[in-house]
Design a protein around this motif. Structure first.
Motif, PDB file in Angstrom:
ATOM      1  N   ILE A 184       0.848  -1.203   0.000  1.00 57.51           N
ATOM      2  CA  ILE A 184       0.000   0.000   0.000  1.00 57.51           C
ATOM      3  C   ILE A 184       0.880   1.248   0.000  1.00 57.51           C
ATOM      4  O   ILE A 184       0.635   2.195  -0.758  1.00 57.51           O
ATOM      5  CB  ILE A 184      -0.945  -0.005   1.221  1.00 57.51           C
ATOM      6  N   ALA A 185       1.932   1.228   0.853  1.00 50.98           N
ATOM      7  CA  ALA A 185       2.824   2.391   0.930  1.00 50.98           C
ATOM      8  C   ALA A 185       3.543   2.617  -0.396  1.00 50.98           C
ATOM      9  O   ALA A 185       3.746   3.762  -0.807  1.00 50.98           O
ATOM     10  CB  ALA A 185       3.835   2.198   2.058  1.00 50.98           C
ATOM     11  N   VAL A 192       1.123   4.221  -2.701  1.00 55.68           N
ATOM     12  CA  VAL A 192       0.979   5.634  -2.317  1.00 55.68           C
ATOM     13  C   VAL A 192       2.170   6.429  -2.829  1.00 55.68           C
ATOM     14  O   VAL A 192       2.022   7.501  -3.421  1.00 55.68           O
ATOM     15  CB  VAL A 192       0.852   5.773  -0.783  1.00 55.68           C
ATOM     16  N   GLN A 193       3.377   5.879  -2.605  1.00 51.92           N
ATOM     17  CA  GLN A 193       4.591   6.590  -3.007  1.00 51.92           C
ATOM     18  C   GLN A 193       4.662   6.769  -4.529  1.00 51.92           C
ATOM     19  O   GLN A 193       5.033   7.831  -5.022  1.00 51.92           O
ATOM     20  CB  GLN A 193       5.821   5.831  -2.521  1.00 51.92           C
ATOM     21  N   ASN A 194       4.293   5.720  -5.262  1.00 50.93           N
ATOM     22  CA  ASN A 194       4.311   5.828  -6.725  1.00 50.93           C
ATOM     23  C   ASN A 194       3.336   6.885  -7.224  1.00 50.93           C
ATOM     24  O   ASN A 194       3.603   7.564  -8.219  1.00 50.93           O
ATOM     25  CB  ASN A 194       3.988   4.470  -7.360  1.00 50.93           C
ATOM     26  N   LEU A 195       2.195   7.017  -6.518  1.00 44.63           N
ATOM     27  CA  LEU A 195       1.224   8.039  -6.905  1.00 44.63           C
ATOM     28  C   LEU A 195       1.729   9.454  -6.614  1.00 44.63           C
ATOM     29  O   LEU A 195       1.279  10.421  -7.227  1.00 44.63           O
ATOM     30  CB  LEU A 195      -0.102   7.811  -6.162  1.00 44.63           C
ATOM     31  N   LEU A 196       2.678   9.572  -5.674  1.00 41.32           N
ATOM     32  CA  LEU A 196       3.204  10.895  -5.328  1.00 41.32           C
ATOM     33  C   LEU A 196       4.058  11.477  -6.450  1.00 41.32           C
ATOM     34  O   LEU A 196       4.095  12.688  -6.647  1.00 41.32           O
ATOM     35  CB  LEU A 196       4.060  10.818  -4.053  1.00 41.32           C
ATOM     36  N   ALA A 207       7.330   7.249   6.901  1.00 40.05           N
ATOM     37  CA  ALA A 207       7.904   8.274   6.019  1.00 40.05           C
ATOM     38  C   ALA A 207       7.018   8.484   4.801  1.00 40.05           C
ATOM     39  O   ALA A 207       6.780   9.620   4.364  1.00 40.05           O
ATOM     40  CB  ALA A 207       9.315   7.861   5.590  1.00 40.05           C
ATOM     41  N   SER A 208       6.508   7.374   4.242  1.00 41.77           N
ATOM     42  CA  SER A 208       5.648   7.455   3.061  1.00 41.77           C
ATOM     43  C   SER A 208       4.364   8.228   3.373  1.00 41.77           C
ATOM     44  O   SER A 208       3.916   9.063   2.575  1.00 41.77           O
ATOM     45  CB  SER A 208       5.307   6.045   2.576  1.00 41.77           C
TER      46      SER A 208
END
Length: 417
Positions: free
Chosen positions: A182-183, A186-190, A242-243
């Motif tokens: 999930i993280a 989320v990070q890839n979407l950032l 952090a994510s």
């Protein structure tokens, strides 16, 4: 007619043996029922204790179990017995008692051990996973066969507890894997899906995470036809926390940009957001730049981050230092300066995180900012994609750990045409 008071000794012996077997079966039944009821580990140890006491009449017992390489006393009961939970398992037992029942009296142990009589190692071959130590045993239950049953019963208990531990670890690992997935999503979407590349400017980014979920972040956001914001950030810590902090940071940044506020306000508001979310325990170093394609004007704030390097077509290298302290460590920033500069034609600006320069060779020398500037000077006119590949190739060649970098690496380059 036979006298009931004069029973043949063999019959008495058989009766005793049958009674002991009945007690053993009852003990086995109690333990297996407790295991099948999915009882907690602490309760299993208590049932084991009361079963030995109630069914087998063992008056003193100590159980040490090896848990993640450390010996711990899990059961300690009996009249006048020391609390072995506070006593370390002696090396004499670990080194000597590898198989079969072992008499306590044959080992040079302290006085607290003399209330016990027999040490029974539990495990397979030379691998011992537990020690059962018993004392004050009824005379009828002090033989090799009884010891073997105690070893079997203990093996069943320790095996069940180990299975619970492994199952708990599997569930925890599965939950962690899901959390990481999930993280990562989320990070890839950032990260932005498209970067500017037109007649005025070209932007390229590279990201090499140190772990499955890194603590670096970069973004490029269009404000209007002329202006866009770019930033590179590094959050303290790694992994899921952090994510999540980065996702809050990005959401706050995008919201503020939609409100068309000044860069100084953006920085103050993001600092307040981060402090509110982490209470000063986490921080972010970040470089913000807002570039105007028409005027070639760059506004920027360096919040405790590595100084971006500006290499003009001619003239000295510049470092973009103006700004403030890292964000999130205090509720209000003590000072803030918005830097301003013009971008000369054909100039190159490199923003990066410290994973790019904090790389060490076998002699312990750091690649550092000097190594980065030498590389950029040599390769300043390469296409940005090729320039980034050359940077990563060179630090991998320089590093004693090769491609196993000690930190995340983020590179964001802007070429102003």
């Amino acid at each position: 007619m036979p006298d009931s008071n004069h029973v043949h000794p063999d019959v008495l012996s058989l009766r005793k043996m049958l009674l002991l077997k009945k007690q053993e079966l009852s003990a086995l039944l109690e333990i297996t029922q407790a295991i099948n009821q999915d009882t907690t580990e602490d309760t299993l140890y208590k049932i084991f204790q009361f079963t030995l006491l109630g069914q087998l009449n063992i008056r003193r017992m100590v159980l040490y179990v090896k848990d993640e390489g450390q010996w711990q006393c899990m059961v300690s009961f009996g009249h006048q017995l020391a609390d072995f939970r506070k006593i370390e398992l002696p090396d004499e037992i670990i080194d000597t008692c590898l198989s079969g029942p072992y008499p306590v009296a044959s080992l040079p142990l302290g006085p607290e051990w003399q209330k016990l009589e027999t040490i029974i190692p539990v495990g397979h071959q030379d691998t011992v996973s537990a020690y059962v130590m018993i004392g004050s045993v009824q005379e009828d239950y002090a033989n090799d066969e009884a010891n073997k049953f105690l070893e079997t019963l203990s093996n069943i208990l320790i095996g069940a507890i180990e299975n619970r531990r492994l199952n708990r670890q599997r569930i925890s690992a599965a939950a962690m894997r899901k959390e990481i997935e999930i993280a990562q999503e989320v990070q890839n979407l950032l990260f932005p899906s498209k970067l500017p590349n037109d007649e005025q400017v070209a932007v390229h980014a590279s990201y090499v995470p140190h772990t499955a979920i890194g603590g670096d972040y970069y973004d490029v956001v269009s404000i209007d036809k002329e202006r866009f914001l770019f930033c590179v950030a590094d959050v303290s810590g790694k992994g899921v926390p952090a994510s999540l902090l980065m996702s809050n940071f990005q959401a706050g940044l995008r919201t503020l940009l939609r409100q068309n506020v000044e860069l100084a306000t953006i920085v103050h508001e993001l600092n307040h957001l981060l402090f509110r979310n982490s209470g000063g325990e986490k921080f972010i170093t970040v470089f913000f730049g807002i570039y105007n394609r028409t005027t070639r004007h760059l506004q920027y704030v360096n919040a405790g981050h590595n100084d971006p390097i500006l290499i003009p077509d001619s003239g000295p290298i510049q470092y973009l230092k103006e700004g403030t302290v890292m964000l999130g460590i205090m509720e209000k920033l003590p000072m803030l300066t918005v830097g301003e500069t013009q971008m000369p034609p054909h100039s190159l600006l490199l923003s990066y995180t410290d994973g790019l320069t904090e790389v060490f060779n076998e002699a312990g020398a750091e690649y550092g900012e000097e190594g980065l500037i030498r590389l950029m000077t040599r390769n300043r006119y390469l296409p940005l994609t090729a320039l980034h590949k050359e940077m990563l190739r060179e630090i991998e060649e320089f590093s004693v750990t090769k491609n196993q970098f000690a930190d995340d690496i983020t590179i964001l380059s802007c070429r102003f045409k």
